[in-house]
Design an enzyme around this catalytic site. Sequence first.
Site, PDB file in Angstrom:
ATOM      1  CE  LYS A  85     -10.723  95.280   5.526  1.00  0.00           C
ATOM      2  NZ  LYS A  85      -9.029  94.542   4.439  1.00  0.00           N
TER       3      LYS A  85
ATOM      4  CB  SER B  75      -9.332  91.688   6.706  1.00  0.00           C
ATOM      5  OG  SER B  75      -8.564  92.389   5.834  1.00  0.00           O
TER       6      SER B  75
ATOM      7  CB  SER C 253      -7.593  91.009   3.218  1.00  0.00           C
ATOM      8  OG  SER C 253      -7.190  90.345   4.216  1.00  0.00           O
TER       9      SER C 253
END
Length: 479
Positions: free
Chosen positions: A82, A157, A181
Site C-alpha cells: 500500500k 483505505s 481499513s
Amino acid sequence: MTQSKIWQLSATELTTLTRNGDLSAEDAVASSISRMNAVNPDLNAVVEDLSQQALERARALDHARAAGAPTGPLQGVPVTIKINVDQKGHATTNGVVALKDVIAPDDAPVVSNLQNAGAIVIGRTNTPEFSFRADTDNPLYGRTHNPWGRHISTGGSSGGAGAAVMAGIGALAHGNDIGGSLRFPAAANGAVTVKPGLGRVPAWNPSQTAERGILAQSMSVQGLITRSAADLSLSMPSLIAPDRRDPFHVPLPWRGEALDTPIKVAFTKNTFGYALHTEVEKALETARDALVDAGYQVDEVDPPDVFECGRIGYRTLMGEVLTLLKSDIQAAGSQTIQDIFEVYFQEFPPIVETELLRMLAKRSHYAREWSLFLEDYPLVLSPFLPQPFFKPDRDTEGAEGVHEVLGCAVYSYAMNFLGLPAACVPARLAELPNGPQPINVQIAARRWREDLAVDAAAAIEARVGQMCKPLWEQMSPSG
C-alpha cells in the site's frame, strides 16, 4: 496449470512449488505481472508498477536457490504494498498530491519482513487521501474500481490492495487498519483478512518527520488481505517478525497454546438499531452453522457493549485527528476530503482536551471488560456491516452517506480501540439487483490470538468457498 494461469495459485500453493524447485520465482512473478497488465488498466488498483525490479529480484532468488541457498517461507510469492507505507526509493504519497515526492529512505518493517521471507513486490496499491476513507479515490491517482462491478465501492483505505488481490494481481496484498481499513476492502471485494491486535506487527515509516498521535499508534495496525484463510496462516508468521524500530512490538509466536475443545463462540446479530439486511443475516447464519459443524460451540450471546465502546473510540480518535491532523488536511487535502472530514466531525463529535484524556484512560475499562468476556468465549462472531457493501462515493453524500458508511460500523472500529484481533471473511455470495455481491462477517478473538480468528475463518471458508472463483468467472468467462 499453464504458464498463463499461475497467477491463480494461492500463496500456499505457490510456495510448495517454488521451494521444491517445481516452479521458478520468475515464472510466478511473470504470471502475476501479466495478469496485472491485463486487468489493472480497468481497476486502477496498482498505481506504481514495479514489474522490472520484481523480475530482477525473482531471478536473483532463483539463482540463489540453485546455488544452494535456503528458501524463505514466502519464496517467490508476488505481493503488493500500500502506498502509505515506506518502500525504499519510492514515494510514500498516502494518496496526497503534496506528498508525491516524499521518497522513502528505507523500508518499513512490513516491507522488510515480507521481502526477508522471499516475497516479491510487484506494485504499490492505491489508497484515499490520508488513508482516511472507507472508499478509495484521490486527486493524485484517481479511483480504484471493484472487480465485482462499479456499483460497489472497493472499500478503503486499503481499497487498491483488496481489488488487486481478488482480481489476481499478486497472491498477497499488504494493507493497514485504523478503523477498518483492512476489513472494509475485504468485505467489499470478498477477500479474507485479519486485523492484527495491538503490538502484533511491527510498524514504522522511516520517512516520517514526527511520531503519530498516541491513539493512532494504538489503533493502527499493519496486515494482509488474501484470497484464502490458509494464506493468512502461511504469511502472518513472517509479517510479525520482530523489528527493533518498533519499541512496542510484542514478540509472540503466531500460534498460541491449544485451547480446550469445543472452543466457545459468542454469536450475535445485534446491530444496535441499524437495520439488519436479510442477506447479512443469512451470511451470519451460514457462518454460525459452519462453525458448529466444524466442532465449535456457538452460543447466541451478546459481548460487552460494542456500540458505546466503538462510538467513544472513534470520537476519541476524531479528537486526536482534529488536534494533530486537521491543519494538514486543510493545507494539502482536496475539497472532497475536507468536506468528508467536516461530516466525520458531525457524525463523531470529537472528544478533546480533558475529556480526551479521560476517554483514553477509559479505553482500559472497555478492554478489561472484553478480556474477561473472551476468557469464557475466545471468539465472537458478529456482523461486520449491517447492510451489503455501499456504492462508490457514498461517504460524499453528506451526513446520511457517512452514517451508512461509518456510523453503523461499530463492530469494526471498536476492535481498533480495544486493540483486539478481528478476522473478516466472506460467508455468502448474495444475488442483489445490481448483481452478485459478497457478504463478509467478522470474527473477533482474544488478545494476541489472531490464529484462532483465522482458524475460524478457514472453517467458514470451507463451507462457503473462495469468492475469487466466481469473481474470475464473472471477469472472464474463460477463467
